[in-house]
Design a protein around this motif. Sequence first.
Motif, PDB file in Angstrom:
ATOM      1  N   GLN B  20       0.829  -1.214   0.000  1.00 19.34           N
ATOM      2  CA  GLN B  20       0.000   0.000   0.000  1.00 19.34           C
ATOM      3  C   GLN B  20       0.857   1.255   0.000  1.00 19.34           C
ATOM      4  N   ALA B  23       2.142   1.837  -3.447  1.00 16.30           N
ATOM      5  CA  ALA B  23       1.096   2.392  -4.310  1.00 16.30           C
ATOM      6  C   ALA B  23       0.857   3.860  -3.973  1.00 16.30           C
ATOM      7  N   TYR B  24       0.825   4.141  -2.701  1.00 11.63           N
ATOM      8  CA  TYR B  24       0.595   5.515  -2.237  1.00 11.63           C
ATOM      9  C   TYR B  24       1.694   6.443  -2.760  1.00 11.63           C
ATOM     10  N   MET B  27       1.227   7.182  -6.311  1.00 11.76           N
ATOM     11  CA  MET B  27       0.139   8.152  -6.500  1.00 11.76           C
ATOM     12  C   MET B  27       0.635   9.576  -6.241  1.00 11.76           C
ATOM     13  N   VAL B  33      -1.591   3.990 -10.339  1.00 12.14           N
ATOM     14  CA  VAL B  33      -1.241   2.892  -9.429  1.00 12.14           C
ATOM     15  C   VAL B  33      -2.458   2.012  -9.145  1.00 12.14           C
ATOM     16  N   ALA B  34      -2.175   0.785  -8.770  1.00 11.11           N
ATOM     17  CA  ALA B  34      -3.238  -0.107  -8.294  1.00 11.11           C
ATOM     18  C   ALA B  34      -2.627  -1.082  -7.300  1.00 11.11           C
ATOM     19  N   TRP B  35      -3.395  -1.427  -6.293  1.00 12.16           N
ATOM     20  CA  TRP B  35      -2.986  -2.401  -5.266  1.00 12.16           C
ATOM     21  C   TRP B  35      -4.095  -3.434  -5.133  1.00 12.16           C
ATOM     22  N   ILE B  36      -3.719  -4.678  -5.194  1.00 10.46           N
ATOM     23  CA  ILE B  36      -4.724  -5.744  -5.020  1.00 10.46           C
ATOM     24  C   ILE B  36      -4.214  -6.770  -4.023  1.00 10.46           C
ATOM     25  N   PRO B  37      -5.016  -7.095  -3.036  1.00 13.04           N
ATOM     26  CA  PRO B  37      -4.599  -8.166  -2.119  1.00 13.04           C
ATOM     27  C   PRO B  37      -4.750  -9.512  -2.814  1.00 13.04           C
ATOM     28  N   PRO B  62      -4.854  -4.387 -13.453  1.00 14.46           N
ATOM     29  CA  PRO B  62      -4.145  -4.372 -12.178  1.00 14.46           C
ATOM     30  C   PRO B  62      -3.882  -5.795 -11.670  1.00 14.46           C
ATOM     31  N   ILE B  63      -4.389  -6.781 -12.401  1.00 14.82           N
ATOM     32  CA  ILE B  63      -4.258  -8.170 -11.959  1.00 14.82           C
ATOM     33  C   ILE B  63      -3.002  -8.744 -12.600  1.00 14.82           C
TER      34      ILE B  63
ATOM     35  N   LEU C   5      -6.109   7.133  -2.087  1.00 16.56           N
ATOM     36  CA  LEU C   5      -5.967   5.715  -2.422  1.00 16.56           C
ATOM     37  C   LEU C   5      -6.990   4.962  -1.590  1.00 16.56           C
ATOM     38  N   MET C 175      -9.586  -4.088  -4.337  1.00 17.95           N
ATOM     39  CA  MET C 175      -8.404  -3.401  -4.859  1.00 17.95           C
ATOM     40  C   MET C 175      -8.408  -1.921  -4.530  1.00 17.95           C
ATOM     41  N   MET C 176      -7.182  -1.384  -4.442  1.00 15.23           N
ATOM     42  CA  MET C 176      -7.039   0.050  -4.167  1.00 15.23           C
ATOM     43  C   MET C 176      -6.529   0.744  -5.414  1.00 15.23           C
ATOM     44  N   GLU C 177      -7.164   1.844  -5.739  1.00 17.58           N
ATOM     45  CA  GLU C 177      -6.688   2.712  -6.816  1.00 17.58           C
ATOM     46  C   GLU C 177      -6.933   4.144  -6.359  1.00 17.58           C
ATOM     47  N   PRO C 178      -6.193   5.081  -6.938  1.00 18.96           N
ATOM     48  CA  PRO C 178      -6.455   6.479  -6.575  1.00 18.96           C
ATOM     49  C   PRO C 178      -7.828   6.902  -7.088  1.00 18.96           C
TER      50      PRO C 178
END
Lengths: 249, 180, 355
Positions: B20, B23-24, B27, B33-37, B62-63, C5, C175-178
């Motif tokens: 995270q 990704a932050y 940004m 950006v993208a974050w996926i668990p 994002p996958i 985010l 999922m996290m994106e801005p």
Amino acid sequence: MITIYERPQSLTANTMHYCPGCTHGIIHRLVAEVIDELDLREDTVGVCPVGCSVLAYNYFNLDMQQAAHGRAPAVATGIKRVHPAKVVFAYQGDGDLASIGAAEIVHAAARGEKISVIFVNNAIYGMTGGQMAPTTLIGQETTTSPNGRDAAVQGYPIRVAEMLATLEGSAYISRVSVHNNVNVIKAKAAIKKAFQTQLEGKGFSLVEILSTCPTNWGLTPLEAAKWLENNMIPYYPLGEFKAAKEVGS
Amino acid sequence: MLEEVVLAGFGGQGVMSMGQLLAYAGMLEDKHVAWIPSYGPEMRGGTANCSVTISTEPISSPIITEPGTAIVLNKPSLDKFAPLVKPGGILLINSSLIDPGYFRPGIKIFEIPANDLALEMGNTRVANMVLLGAFIELTSAVSIDSVIESLKKVLPEYRHNLIPLNRAALEKGQQIAQNQ
Amino acid sequence: MAKVLMKGNEALGEAAVRAGCRFFFGYPITPQSELPHYLAQRLPEVGGLFLQAESEVAAINMVYGAAGAGARVMTSSSSVGISLKMEGISYIAGAELPCVIVNVVRGGPGLGGIQPAQSDYFQAVKGGGHGDYHLLVLAPASVQEMVDLMAKAFDLADKYRNPVMVLADGILGQMMEPVEFPAEILQELPAKPWATDGARGRGPNLINSLYLEPEKLEEHNHRLFEKYRQMQEQETMAENYHTDDAEVVVAAYGSTARIAKAAVDMARKEGIKAGLFRPVTLYPFPTEEINQACAKAKQVLAVEMSMGQMIEDVKLSLNCRLPVSFYGRVGGMVPSTRAVYNEISALAQKGGEQA
């Protein structure tokens, strides 16, 4: 000329569809009179169930919502939470409330939902053709218990008022009857107390009203009133099971 | 520029928060950006993992199924993700917890004793930051400053005293990666 | 407002608050929990109500009551719970009440699994409950689009007095994106003179779906379908990606469309004329748009996390004009970019041959 009897403002002029000797008409009128007397006609939203009183919206001259079978307390919850200053009541029969809607009524009471429920218990499913209800008495013949309700097979009738009175969230719970004049007057007083309980924000209120169904009981209206007194009241005792102090005083 | 990175370890190693933070930081640098668990079957089997994509172009997917970089903090994560790294990609191994000597041709492998280094700095919980620092050194995906800036935003005020330690851990990772 | 985010599920919650939604009724189920968690904290801050119901059945009926009382109201659940809500959703559609229902889809049938899927497409677009009705169904593919479509969902619900479903999946939810939110919290909502809020100075209002006379019920159904026709005319939305000259068009929605997009990128790098058509409204399905997107197409490939549901709308829309193939993963398995690329590549070699 003095008017001594007229249609309450909260009832429409529509002719009711209920069977001869059915007490829904009396109960509708009592609810309407109470709403008039408390001057709540323009501040009340009613919820009708699935069952004989599904068309109650044709008779109450009020804002009304028609609910899915058993879900009236959930619908009433939605309305009341949006308009906490309005009075919201649900009108339900025994199949609707005590069978398919058992979860909704228990949880509305447990939450202390500030709604009033008029619960009409005639120990049978009326509209669908006289089937066994959760309140059908042991030994009572219905179209789905043709040899009489057998506890070994179908279990026992539910005493709704007593059950809901055990919940912290319920503030006013009583059982009344409308099989004769004296009891009609007492029933009206109980309905009024239920509405007042809501107005005063005390919590959940419910009035269980023992009612007749001559058509599906296979009795004349007079016999039905007698049957109610001799069979229902012994199993479903009348009285207040819970009352918040100072309500309506 | 497109960085697709998978970060994996066991719960409590700070894998999710490291992702995270990355990704932050991206940004804050105005990158996509993208974050996926972890999702799908990857949720099972002793690893917590997340994927981070950082790109100067809008992110199509994002996958990530073929990561450019895998950062693995424990053995099950190595087993699972090392084979997925795309040819020419980077594998960052936490050699404090994984036996050295893993080899796969065609990818760049770095062994960072992240827990040991973190312990030397007085707090094993910044092991993830050591690895993140190494990743940043190898890919230039984001700057250390952006990560610190992100930390300031993510951490509550009363935890800001931990920022110097985190910066030191990031820089330690950078330094180790430089020398490998 | 600066970008933040955020997880998809939480972004849905904040977007709902900013769209003026003040009431949420729901029941816990994985994998949509971040949404109720967020709103349980957030709604009271803006004078709203979060209420955890005793069941999905109760929750949707609370939504019915609140919507009928004139509120902007929503619920969310995942597949299993949406099935339980279907009775209430049919009533809401029948009584013409506006509300928003979020379905973060998981694999089925039955208890299924908790991983992402798109196997509730039929249920979402065909109505789902009993009777002739449709939900308006929106399918976001990014966290920003979840925010944008959430606001749109409430507006469309009010415009048509119809329930709107936002169809997502576990990937989008987690999922996290801005994202950027609209700066102002919407306060003024459209007037609802039909709502039951006490018949003050007017005749009584009735919220109802019961029409015992067949003539009246037929008329009611015709009225509902006139609304759906208007939606088809005015509300369809879709995204085209490299479709102008595409000979292979991939049709995909939601998170699968993101994977398909990356596969299209991969194909373009290899010199294959591939494109992506992504329906944003699943009902009404963007029929005209897909025909335009397939103007140069020789092959169409539907990619879904299901055994093939949206493909039926793709085929119907194209009216058998083009061969339509299918690639799908199910049960929480997610298609890989390469697998989709391989399908595209095989179709490109086939050219205009029938699949």
